[in-house]
Design a protein around this motif. Structure first.
Motif, PDB file in Angstrom:
ATOM      1  N   ASN A   1       0.623  -1.128   0.096  1.00 54.12           N
ATOM      2  CA  ASN A   1       0.129   0.104   0.061  1.00 54.12           C
ATOM      3  C   ASN A   1       0.951   1.266  -0.046  1.00 54.12           C
ATOM      4  N   LEU A   2       2.004   1.117   0.766  1.00 51.07           N
ATOM      5  CA  LEU A   2       2.659   2.392   0.861  1.00 51.07           C
ATOM      6  C   LEU A   2       3.557   2.601  -0.428  1.00 51.07           C
ATOM      7  N   LEU A   3       4.273   1.547  -0.859  1.00 50.21           N
ATOM      8  CA  LEU A   3       5.195   1.608  -2.131  1.00 50.21           C
ATOM      9  C   LEU A   3       4.601   1.275  -3.399  1.00 50.21           C
ATOM     10  N   GLY A   4       3.726   0.568  -3.461  1.00 45.63           N
ATOM     11  CA  GLY A   4       3.007   0.221  -4.651  1.00 45.63           C
ATOM     12  C   GLY A   4       3.509  -1.257  -5.088  1.00 45.63           C
ATOM     13  N   ILE A   5       4.629  -1.675  -4.329  1.00 46.22           N
ATOM     14  CA  ILE A   5       5.010  -2.992  -4.850  1.00 46.22           C
ATOM     15  C   ILE A   5       5.041  -3.950  -3.761  1.00 46.22           C
ATOM     16  N   GLU A   6       5.061  -5.324  -4.077  1.00 45.31           N
ATOM     17  CA  GLU A   6       5.169  -6.226  -2.815  1.00 45.31           C
ATOM     18  C   GLU A   6       6.530  -6.488  -2.702  1.00 45.31           C
ATOM     19  N   LEU A   7       6.929  -6.576  -1.426  1.00 40.96           N
ATOM     20  CA  LEU A   7       8.270  -6.722  -0.837  1.00 40.96           C
ATOM     21  C   LEU A   7       8.456  -8.477  -0.434  1.00 40.96           C
ATOM     22  N   SER A   8       9.268  -8.852  -0.961  1.00 44.54           N
ATOM     23  CA  SER A   8       9.741 -10.596  -0.530  1.00 44.54           C
ATOM     24  C   SER A   8      10.362 -10.308   0.769  1.00 44.54           C
ATOM     25  N   GLN A   9      10.257 -11.496   1.048  1.00 44.33           N
ATOM     26  CA  GLN A   9      10.840 -11.888   2.744  1.00 44.33           C
ATOM     27  C   GLN A   9      12.351 -11.260   2.453  1.00 44.33           C
ATOM     28  N   LEU A  10      13.009 -11.755   1.605  1.00 49.18           N
ATOM     29  CA  LEU A  10      14.453 -11.425   1.498  1.00 49.18           C
ATOM     30  C   LEU A  10      14.645  -9.953   1.469  1.00 49.18           C
ATOM     31  N   ARG A  11      13.751  -9.168   0.660  1.00 46.84           N
ATOM     32  CA  ARG A  11      14.055  -7.789   0.709  1.00 46.84           C
ATOM     33  C   ARG A  11      13.616  -7.014   1.787  1.00 46.84           C
ATOM     34  N   PHE A  12      12.610  -7.435   2.942  1.00 41.81           N
ATOM     35  CA  PHE A  12      12.439  -6.973   3.899  1.00 41.81           C
ATOM     36  C   PHE A  12      13.377  -7.265   4.867  1.00 41.81           C
ATOM     37  N   ALA A  13      14.102  -8.478   4.929  1.00 45.65           N
ATOM     38  CA  ALA A  13      15.278  -8.770   5.546  1.00 45.65           C
ATOM     39  C   ALA A  13      16.301  -7.827   5.533  1.00 45.65           C
ATOM     40  N   LEU A  14      16.309  -7.467   4.354  1.00 45.60           N
ATOM     41  CA  LEU A  14      17.823  -6.583   3.859  1.00 45.60           C
ATOM     42  C   LEU A  14      17.415  -5.075   4.461  1.00 45.60           C
ATOM     43  N   MET A  15      16.116  -4.771   4.307  1.00 40.54           N
ATOM     44  CA  MET A  15      15.698  -3.577   4.852  1.00 40.54           C
ATOM     45  C   MET A  15      16.170  -3.382   6.417  1.00 40.54           C
ATOM     46  N   CYS A  16      15.595  -4.625   7.052  1.00 41.58           N
ATOM     47  CA  CYS A  16      15.798  -4.832   8.411  1.00 41.58           C
ATOM     48  C   CYS A  16      17.421  -4.658   8.674  1.00 41.58           C
ATOM     49  N   SER A  17      18.113  -5.061   7.814  1.00 38.53           N
ATOM     50  CA  SER A  17      19.487  -5.029   7.999  1.00 38.53           C
ATOM     51  C   SER A  17      20.047  -3.666   7.935  1.00 38.53           C
ATOM     52  N   TYR A  18      19.417  -2.766   6.975  1.00 36.78           N
ATOM     53  CA  TYR A  18      20.030  -1.642   6.695  1.00 36.78           C
ATOM     54  C   TYR A  18      19.455  -0.752   8.171  1.00 36.78           C
ATOM     55  N   VAL A  19      18.338  -0.888   8.557  1.00 38.59           N
ATOM     56  CA  VAL A  19      17.844  -0.128   9.782  1.00 38.59           C
ATOM     57  C   VAL A  19      18.727  -0.518  10.962  1.00 38.59           C
ATOM     58  N   GLY A  20      19.117  -1.852  11.128  1.00 38.87           N
ATOM     59  CA  GLY A  20      19.884  -2.218  12.274  1.00 38.87           C
ATOM     60  C   GLY A  20      21.358  -1.868  12.241  1.00 38.87           C
ATOM     61  N   GLY A  21      21.750  -1.682  10.902  1.00 34.57           N
ATOM     62  CA  GLY A  21      23.197  -0.879  10.659  1.00 34.57           C
ATOM     63  C   GLY A  21      23.093   0.541  11.069  1.00 34.57           C
TER      64      GLY A  21
END
Length: 136
Positions: A4-24
């Motif tokens: 709904n926010l981005l207009g695309i579906e995020l896979s679980q791997l991409r979501f994990a990479l986003m969490c890694s960015y936020v964690g860094g």
């Protein structure tokens, strides 16, 4: 949510990479908070010097951002470095909160622990492992 926010579906791997960015970014911010003089953190006169540990946190945060970026660019080896850094962070959380005030325990565990758990849950999922094996 991201559909709904981005207009695309995020896979679980991409979501994990986003969490890694936020964690860094959180590691870098935490390191800078403890390394640089601040009015928000006051140490007693007998408190040990945290500046070395704080700069280590900052450097690990930078390494995590770089390894996540390199994995996203197609370097498959960095997948295992991301997992290793996340597991290391999970191990570090109890050691960091021993003997601290309840306020510190709550914000540190909730802020950093939730990010790491989301990363590990998503990166070890079946869909994420399949997507990882399909990357060139």
């Amino acid at each position: 949510m991201f559909r709904n926010l981005l207009g695309i579906e995020l896979s679980q791997l991409r979501f994990a990479l986003m969490c890694s960015y936020v964690g860094g970014i959180l590691l870098m911010a935490t390191g800078l908070i403890f390394a640089l003089p601040s009015i928000f953190i006051e140490f007693t006169n007998d408190a040990p010097d945290f500046s070395t540990f704080a700069w280590i946190l900052f450097v690990v945060g930078v390494a995590r951002l770089i390894s996540t970026y390199l994995y996203a660019m197609g370097k498959k080896f960095f997948y295992y470095i991301i997992i290793g850094l996340s597991i290391l962070k999970i191990i570090e959380i109890p050691a960091a909160v021993i003997g601290e005030s309840i306020g510190f325990v709550i914000w540190y565990v909730l802020l950093t622990g939730i990010i790491e758990l989301l990363l590990l849950l998503n990166i070890f999922s079946k869909n994420a492992r399949e997507e990882h094996s399909e990357i060139n």
